[in-house]
Design an enzyme around this catalytic site. Structure first.
Site, PDB file in Angstrom:
ATOM      1  N   ASP A  49      51.535  36.624  41.346  1.00  0.00           N
ATOM      2  CA  ASP A  49      50.943  35.351  40.761  1.00  0.00           C
ATOM      3  C   ASP A  49      50.971  34.648  41.836  1.00  0.00           C
ATOM      4  OD1 ASP A  49      47.688  33.946  39.491  1.00  0.00           O
ATOM      5  OD2 ASP A  49      49.889  31.914  39.446  1.00  0.00           O
ATOM      6  N   LYS A  79      46.272  30.042  44.965  1.00  0.00           N
ATOM      7  CA  LYS A  79      45.980  28.609  44.492  1.00  0.00           C
ATOM      8  C   LYS A  79      45.937  28.297  45.788  1.00  0.00           C
ATOM      9  CE  LYS A  79      47.246  30.527  40.470  1.00  0.00           C
ATOM     10  NZ  LYS A  79      48.384  30.665  40.276  1.00  0.00           N
ATOM     11  N   HIS A 112      42.862  25.447  41.971  1.00  0.00           N
ATOM     12  CA  HIS A 112      44.254  25.508  41.527  1.00  0.00           C
ATOM     13  C   HIS A 112      43.986  24.462  39.853  1.00  0.00           C
ATOM     14  CE1 HIS A 112      48.831  26.093  40.626  1.00  0.00           C
ATOM     15  NE2 HIS A 112      48.294  26.079  40.074  1.00  0.00           N
TER      16      HIS A 112
END
Length: 276
Positions: A49, A79, A112
């Site tokens: 991630d 993101k 985000h």
């Protein structure tokens, strides 16, 4: 019982997402993040991630490229940052992330933080990225119930994931319920309270009983709650240790003890007061 680091959850569009992965927030570009990703991949992690904000996508791309692990075996999330939101801006941000990562597609692309005034344009871009194959799934981070309700009124393609702060001291039951009702998979960030779980006596006692440490017990609890999670570390020993949670199971009373630790205490910003 979750038995392996390769266990997955099925997202609403049929994409399988690993339940457990490596978070890279504040993992500096270069040696820190590249070393963490290398160690993680060597020990079976398959979800990595990152985010535009983290400024480490290039390092992650290098580490993945040098790992010898096939791209098809990995699940890579990025993101769009708050200042990049809006229709055209989100499309551009996604392509910049792909360029930095050296990849043709993402497995998951997330907004985000909720920016209500830009949400419609941002989400249209997210849906376009999904339709074009530049990402295999789309979702959000840090959305509270009222943000999900706003998204309900906008989205043609619903969010598959909501990644938000979740740990023993902040369990957000109303938000968990709202995600469950919508078929949204929850992915916990800061599950270890940035080390704070080591100071919780009840978790320490459970850890001693199992011959584990408080981080391992907490991560096990998150998985047994049915959530996904992405603990972050740049320390090789901790990256390895965090993954050693598939050889034991917490009992019902142990789960209830940790469930009872909720105090509503946030480590990160509140989504309604967050400012870029």
């Amino acid at each position: 019982m979750e038995r392996a680091i390769t266990d997955t959850l099925m997202l609403r569009n049929g994409v399988a997402m690993p339940r457990f992965g490596l978070g890279t927030y504040k993992s500096a570009q270069g040696g820190d993040v590249e070393g963490a990703v290398r160690v993680a991949l060597e020990h079976g992690y398959r979800l990595i991630d990152t985010a535009s904000l983290y400024e480490n996508e290039e390092g992650i791309g290098r580490a993945i490229g040098e790992s010898g692990v096939a791209r098809s075996e990995l699940f890579v999330t990025s993101k769009v940052w708050n200042e990049e939101q809006g229709y055209a801006e989100t499309l551009a941000a996604a392509y910049h992330s792909l360029e930095r990562l050296g990849m043709d597609y993402l497995d998951l692309y997330l907004a985000h933080w909720p920016i209500p005034q830009l949400m419609e344009g941002t989400w249209r871009a997210m849906e376009e990225l999904l339709a074009s194959g530049r990402t295999r799934a789309i979702g959000v981070c840090n959305f509270l119930v009222h943000h999900l309700e706003l998204l309900d009124s906008i989205a043609e393609e619903p969010a598959s994931v909501n990644q938000f702060e979740f740990h023993p001291r902040l369990q957000q039951p109303d938000l968990v319920r709202a995600c469950d009702e919508r078929g949204i998979v929850i992915q916990a960030w800061a599950p270890l309270m940035r080390g704070g779980v080591f100071s919780i006596d009840e978790i320490g006692e459970i850890a001693r009983h199992h011959g584990k440490d408080p981080a391992q017990v907490t991560l096990r609890w998150v998985l047994q709650r049915g959530l996904a999670t992405i603990p972050k570390s740049v320390h090789p020993g901790r990256v390895r240790s965090n993954a050693q949670i598939f050889d034991f199971e917490l009992s019902g009373p142990e789960m209830a003890t940790i469930d009872g630790l909720d105090r509503g205490d946030r480590i990160g910003k509140h989504p309604d007061s967050f400012s870029a």
